[in-house]
Design an enzyme around this catalytic site. Structure first.
Site, PDB file in Angstrom:
ATOM      1  N   HIS A 137      38.121  50.201  38.723  1.00 43.87           N
ATOM      2  CA  HIS A 137      39.083  49.176  38.715  1.00 43.87           C
ATOM      3  C   HIS A 137      38.469  47.893  37.769  1.00 43.87           C
ATOM      4  O   HIS A 137      40.372  47.018  36.814  1.00 43.87           O
ATOM      5  CB  HIS A 137      39.342  47.807  39.779  1.00 43.87           C
ATOM      6  CG  HIS A 137      37.705  47.284  40.800  1.00 43.87           C
ATOM      7  ND1 HIS A 137      37.397  48.108  40.991  1.00 43.87           N
ATOM      8  CD2 HIS A 137      37.372  46.309  41.052  1.00 43.87           C
ATOM      9  CE1 HIS A 137      36.107  46.866  41.456  1.00 43.87           C
ATOM     10  NE2 HIS A 137      36.442  45.759  41.173  1.00 43.87           N
ATOM     11  N   ASP A 138      37.021  47.647  37.218  1.00 47.19           N
ATOM     12  CA  ASP A 138      36.966  47.329  35.689  1.00 47.19           C
ATOM     13  C   ASP A 138      36.717  46.791  34.727  1.00 47.19           C
ATOM     14  O   ASP A 138      35.937  46.930  33.996  1.00 47.19           O
ATOM     15  CB  ASP A 138      35.454  46.390  37.014  1.00 47.19           C
ATOM     16  CG  ASP A 138      35.496  44.616  37.649  1.00 47.19           C
ATOM     17  OD1 ASP A 138      37.236  44.156  37.560  1.00 47.19           O
ATOM     18  OD2 ASP A 138      34.880  44.691  38.110  1.00 47.19           O
ATOM     19  N   LYS A 155      36.519  45.903  31.628  1.00 47.81           N
ATOM     20  CA  LYS A 155      35.722  44.544  31.012  1.00 47.81           C
ATOM     21  C   LYS A 155      34.010  45.468  29.634  1.00 47.81           C
ATOM     22  O   LYS A 155      33.461  45.021  29.161  1.00 47.81           O
ATOM     23  CB  LYS A 155      34.354  45.080  31.965  1.00 47.81           C
ATOM     24  CG  LYS A 155      35.321  43.787  32.758  1.00 47.81           C
ATOM     25  CD  LYS A 155      33.815  43.300  34.551  1.00 47.81           C
ATOM     26  CE  LYS A 155      34.518  42.077  35.402  1.00 47.81           C
ATOM     27  NZ  LYS A 155      34.010  41.576  36.312  1.00 47.81           N
ATOM     28  N   HIS A 184      40.759  41.621  31.286  1.00 45.75           N
ATOM     29  CA  HIS A 184      39.712  42.725  32.235  1.00 45.75           C
ATOM     30  C   HIS A 184      41.081  43.881  32.213  1.00 45.75           C
ATOM     31  O   HIS A 184      41.086  45.218  32.504  1.00 45.75           O
ATOM     32  CB  HIS A 184      38.502  42.711  32.800  1.00 45.75           C
ATOM     33  CG  HIS A 184      38.653  42.714  33.515  1.00 45.75           C
ATOM     34  ND1 HIS A 184      38.933  41.139  34.053  1.00 45.75           N
ATOM     35  CD2 HIS A 184      38.620  43.169  35.167  1.00 45.75           C
ATOM     36  CE1 HIS A 184      38.703  41.208  35.531  1.00 45.75           C
ATOM     37  NE2 HIS A 184      38.481  42.826  36.320  1.00 45.75           N
ATOM     38  N   HIS A 233      44.783  44.010  40.275  1.00 52.44           N
ATOM     39  CA  HIS A 233      43.506  44.046  40.938  1.00 52.44           C
ATOM     40  C   HIS A 233      43.440  42.091  41.171  1.00 52.44           C
ATOM     41  O   HIS A 233      42.734  42.143  42.131  1.00 52.44           O
ATOM     42  CB  HIS A 233      42.373  44.997  41.326  1.00 52.44           C
ATOM     43  CG  HIS A 233      41.333  44.389  40.216  1.00 52.44           C
ATOM     44  ND1 HIS A 233      41.753  44.914  38.577  1.00 52.44           N
ATOM     45  CD2 HIS A 233      40.199  43.802  39.900  1.00 52.44           C
ATOM     46  CE1 HIS A 233      40.885  44.618  38.142  1.00 52.44           C
ATOM     47  NE2 HIS A 233      39.826  43.902  38.590  1.00 52.44           N
ATOM     48  N   HIS A 234      43.408  41.526  40.233  1.00 50.29           N
ATOM     49  CA  HIS A 234      43.293  40.009  40.203  1.00 50.29           C
ATOM     50  C   HIS A 234      45.386  39.041  40.479  1.00 50.29           C
ATOM     51  O   HIS A 234      44.916  38.020  40.298  1.00 50.29           O
ATOM     52  CB  HIS A 234      42.954  39.506  39.467  1.00 50.29           C
ATOM     53  CG  HIS A 234      41.157  39.818  38.843  1.00 50.29           C
ATOM     54  ND1 HIS A 234      40.656  38.894  39.369  1.00 50.29           N
ATOM     55  CD2 HIS A 234      40.526  41.062  38.477  1.00 50.29           C
ATOM     56  CE1 HIS A 234      39.588  39.205  39.392  1.00 50.29           C
ATOM     57  NE2 HIS A 234      39.279  40.942  38.932  1.00 50.29           N
ATOM     58  N   ASP A 267      37.342  43.341  46.523  1.00 51.96           N
ATOM     59  CA  ASP A 267      36.581  43.281  45.139  1.00 51.96           C
ATOM     60  C   ASP A 267      36.138  41.642  46.414  1.00 51.96           C
ATOM     61  O   ASP A 267      34.821  41.414  44.801  1.00 51.96           O
ATOM     62  CB  ASP A 267      37.512  43.262  44.030  1.00 51.96           C
ATOM     63  CG  ASP A 267      37.276  42.751  42.739  1.00 51.96           C
ATOM     64  OD1 ASP A 267      36.015  42.665  42.346  1.00 51.96           O
ATOM     65  OD2 ASP A 267      37.534  42.017  42.024  1.00 51.96           O
TER      66      ASP A 267
HETATM   67 FE   LIG Z   1      37.496  42.444  38.480  1.00 54.00          FE
END
Ligand SMILES: [Fe+2]
Length: 349
Positions: free
Chosen positions: A207-208, A211, A236, A260-261, A289
């Protein structure tokens, strides 16, 4: 063509076919054996009950089974289900007195290779049907193994991607893995299908991934983040979406990453989506998260602990976070404890 192929297959088979005839009527069994003896190429064994058949298959697996659907200890489609459970890779041809097309179809849907009706057809037909059944089952098994292998390769690739990011960003080592683990547990608690849960594990693991685009010193910078660094970090989810969007996962992994954010009330980023505009998987990963991030150490602050993480979720349940997901997350932690977030939690299977 049908006959030609049948002959061709028979000719190329050197060893006789070991056939288990599961038939409780001695006259019917004798007739089948007689017909097959006439055409040749078969070594028949016999079982009179399903229990006997399962023991026999276990001790000495045959090449195929000719199965009656009306036995003293099993009846109808249950006969197929129990034999398939005992020997999933075994080709099964039904041989029954019941000329019932619907039952024939049902048997195929339950994994049988073919359906013969007693008294219809001769030894050649039985032989051809069994040989085709063996061939089809072999092809089916090969396909299944290839699909399994591909699935394993996909998961290994996703894990490698996940590790690549964690190597650049040692402060979040294990973060994606723990989010994957918790997301899958929440999915299970919500009663989602096995496939959706598998998608959650995959999405959680990467999910990240966006980054990777952020300079490493930004990720490990101690103290409060400047507005400029914050702005870059907030890119990201979109970056992750761009990295993953062309991979044809069987799940919406790229959307899980991009969303996801996002927050239920529209205060999230990058798109400011609201409510149902955010896919369920992303709502789950968001909760997992937040819980993992707040309860763990970050370069810009020490670990705040599980209680503060849970308080954040409870305080904003229904506004930022999906209340159903928050409750499922609380239930998971009540049931499994914080071990679900252990540093050395195994990679999700
Ligand atoms: Fe994230």
């Amino acid at each position: 063509m049908f006959l030609e192929r049948g002959l061709e297959m028979t000719d190329t088979r050197s060893a006789p076919v070991d056939l288990l005839v599961v038939e409780d009527n001695p006259a019917d069994a004798r007739l089948i054996e007689l017909l097959l003896n006439e055409v040749g190429g078969f070594r028949c064994q016999r079982a009179e009950t399903l229990g006997e058949a399962i023991l026999s298959v276990d001790a000495n697996p045959p090449d195929a089974v000719l199965l009656d659907l009306s036995l003293p200890d099993a009846h109808g489609i249950e006969t197929v289900e129990r034999l398939r459970r005992a020997a999933p890779a075994l080709p099964i041809v039904i041989c029954t007195g019941l000329d019932d097309e619907a039952m024939g179809l049902l048997a195929l849907q339950h994994g049988c290779q073919d359906y013969l009706v007693k008294g219809q057809g001769d030894g050649n037909l039985i032989r051809r049907t069994i040989l085709y059944a063996i061939e089809r089952k072999a092809v089916e098994e090969e396909r299944r193994q290839t699909a399994e292998r591909l699935k394993r390769v996909l998961l290994q690739t996703v894990r490698s991607l996940s590790l690549t990011l964690e190597m650049r960003d040692p402060y979040t080592t294990g973060h994606q893995r723990r989010v994957a683990q918790l997301s899958a547990a929440i999915g299970q608690r919500l009663g989602l299908s096995e496939s959706v849960i598998e998608g959650l594990r995959t999405g959680g693991l990467v999910h990240d991934i966006g980054k990777i685009h952020i300079p490493a010193e930004f990720l490990s910078r101690p103290g409060k983040l400047s507005a400029e660094v914050h702005k870059v970090i907030r890119m990201h989810p979109q970056m992750g979406w761009e990295i993953m969007r062309d991979i044809e996962f069987p799940w919406p992994v790229a959307d899980m990453i991009r969303q996801h954010h996002e927050r239920l009330d529209g205060t999230g980023y990058p798109q400011g989506l609201k409510g149902d505009e955010i896919i369920m998987e992303a709502r789950i990963i968001a909760v997992a998260d937040v819980l993992e991030a707040i309860s763990s150490h970050r370069p810009y602050r020490p670990a705040l602990g599980l209680d503060i993480a849970l308080a954040e979720l409870r305080d904003h349940s229904g506004t930022r976070y999906d209340p159903v997901v928050v409750q499922a997350c609380i239930d998971v932690l009540d049931e499994k404890g914080s071990s679900i977030l252990d540093e050395d939690a195994p990679l999700p299977q």
